[in-house]
Design a protein around this motif. Structure first.
Motif, short mmCIF file in Angstrom:
data_model
loop_
_atom_site.label_atom_id
_atom_site.label_comp_id
_atom_site.label_asym_id
_atom_site.label_seq_id
_atom_site.Cartn_x
_atom_site.Cartn_y
_atom_site.Cartn_z
N LYS A 78 5.84 -7.65 -13.51
CA LYS A 78 5.28 -8.15 -15.34
C LYS A 78 3.61 -7.62 -15.92
O LYS A 78 3.35 -8.02 -16.80
N SER A 79 3.58 -6.27 -15.59
CA SER A 79 2.37 -5.83 -16.45
C SER A 79 2.86 -4.41 -15.84
O SER A 79 3.56 -3.93 -15.37
N LYS A 80 1.96 -3.54 -16.75
CA LYS A 80 2.54 -1.57 -16.70
C LYS A 80 1.78 -1.24 -15.14
O LYS A 80 2.60 0.21 -14.78
N GLN A 81 1.00 -2.02 -15.14
CA GLN A 81 0.59 -1.32 -13.32
C GLN A 81 1.35 -2.34 -12.05
O GLN A 81 1.76 -0.93 -11.49
N SER A 82 2.23 -3.12 -12.15
CA SER A 82 3.09 -3.39 -11.53
C SER A 82 4.03 -2.35 -11.77
O SER A 82 5.26 -2.21 -10.96
N MET A 83 4.66 -2.09 -12.74
CA MET A 83 5.50 -1.41 -12.98
C MET A 83 5.93 0.06 -12.55
O MET A 83 6.42 0.60 -11.99
N GLY A 84 4.33 0.27 -12.48
CA GLY A 84 3.73 1.36 -11.75
C GLY A 84 4.01 1.29 -10.02
O GLY A 84 4.35 2.79 -9.96
N PHE A 85 3.94 0.07 -10.12
CA PHE A 85 3.88 0.06 -7.88
C PHE A 85 5.10 0.22 -7.80
O PHE A 85 5.26 1.10 -6.95
N PHE A 86 6.24 -0.39 -8.85
CA PHE A 86 7.85 -0.64 -9.04
C PHE A 86 8.05 1.06 -8.51
O PHE A 86 8.87 1.41 -7.29
N LYS A 87 7.34 1.94 -9.57
CA LYS A 87 8.58 3.34 -9.47
C LYS A 87 7.94 4.29 -8.55
O LYS A 87 8.74 4.90 -8.39
N SER A 88 6.46 4.04 -8.04
CA SER A 88 6.20 4.54 -6.81
C SER A 88 7.18 4.17 -5.29
O SER A 88 7.34 5.19 -4.52
N GLU A 89 7.48 2.91 -6.01
CA GLU A 89 7.77 2.47 -4.36
C GLU A 89 9.48 2.56 -4.28
O GLU A 89 9.93 3.43 -3.04
N LEU A 90 10.34 3.70 -5.42
CA LEU A 90 11.87 3.64 -5.71
C LEU A 90 10.95 4.52 -5.61
O LEU A 90 12.62 5.67 -4.82
N LYS A 91 10.60 5.88 -5.31
CA LYS A 91 9.90 7.36 -4.94
C LYS A 91 10.20 7.46 -3.46
O LYS A 91 10.99 8.26 -2.90
N LYS A 92 9.78 5.82 -2.79
CA LYS A 92 9.79 6.32 -1.94
C LYS A 92 11.25 6.20 -1.15
O LYS A 92 11.35 7.01 0.18
N ILE A 93 11.63 4.90 -1.69
CA ILE A 93 13.60 4.70 -0.99
C ILE A 93 14.56 5.92 -1.58
O ILE A 93 15.47 6.07 -1.28
N LEU A 94 14.19 5.92 -2.56
CA LEU A 94 15.17 6.97 -3.75
C LEU A 94 14.44 8.84 -3.72
O LEU A 94 14.60 8.57 -4.48
#
Length: 95
Positions: A78-94
């Motif tokens: 719901k925000s740029k900050q949460s999108m950045g957190f999600f992006k970092s989570e994806l980097k951990k998973i993939l």
């Protein structure tokens, strides 16, 4: 590709009772897990002023005392900050 047949089969597929809504809230720590599913849906905030995408990750723990149990991780975008957190989570998973 025509997904019509796949969509109909998905809607008709029954989930076996032993797999239905059996989720735990694991203690903090590191776990060996298997990625099971991901689902994306739109959610609305409490005062109904914002609609935003939300991703639900489902994992199965494959070792230790909770082996075989499932847990979910939620990513509300719901925000740029949460999108950045999600992006970092994806980097951990993939990686």
């Amino acid at each position: 590709m025509d997904y019509t047949v796949l969509q109909m089969e998905w809607e008709a597929a029954e989930i076996p009772p032993e797999n239905e809504n059996i989720f735990i809230m694991p203690d903090d720590g590191e776990y060996s897990v298997v990625f099971s599913a991901v689902n994306m849906e739109n959610k609305t905030n409490a005062d109904k002023t914002q609609v935003y995408p939300s991703i639900t990750w489902t994992f199965i723990i494959n070792a230790g005392k909770d082996a075989g149990k499932k847990f979910r991780k939620f990513s509300d975008l719901k925000s740029k900050q949460s999108m950045g957190f999600f992006k970092s989570e994806l980097k951990k998973i993939l990686p």
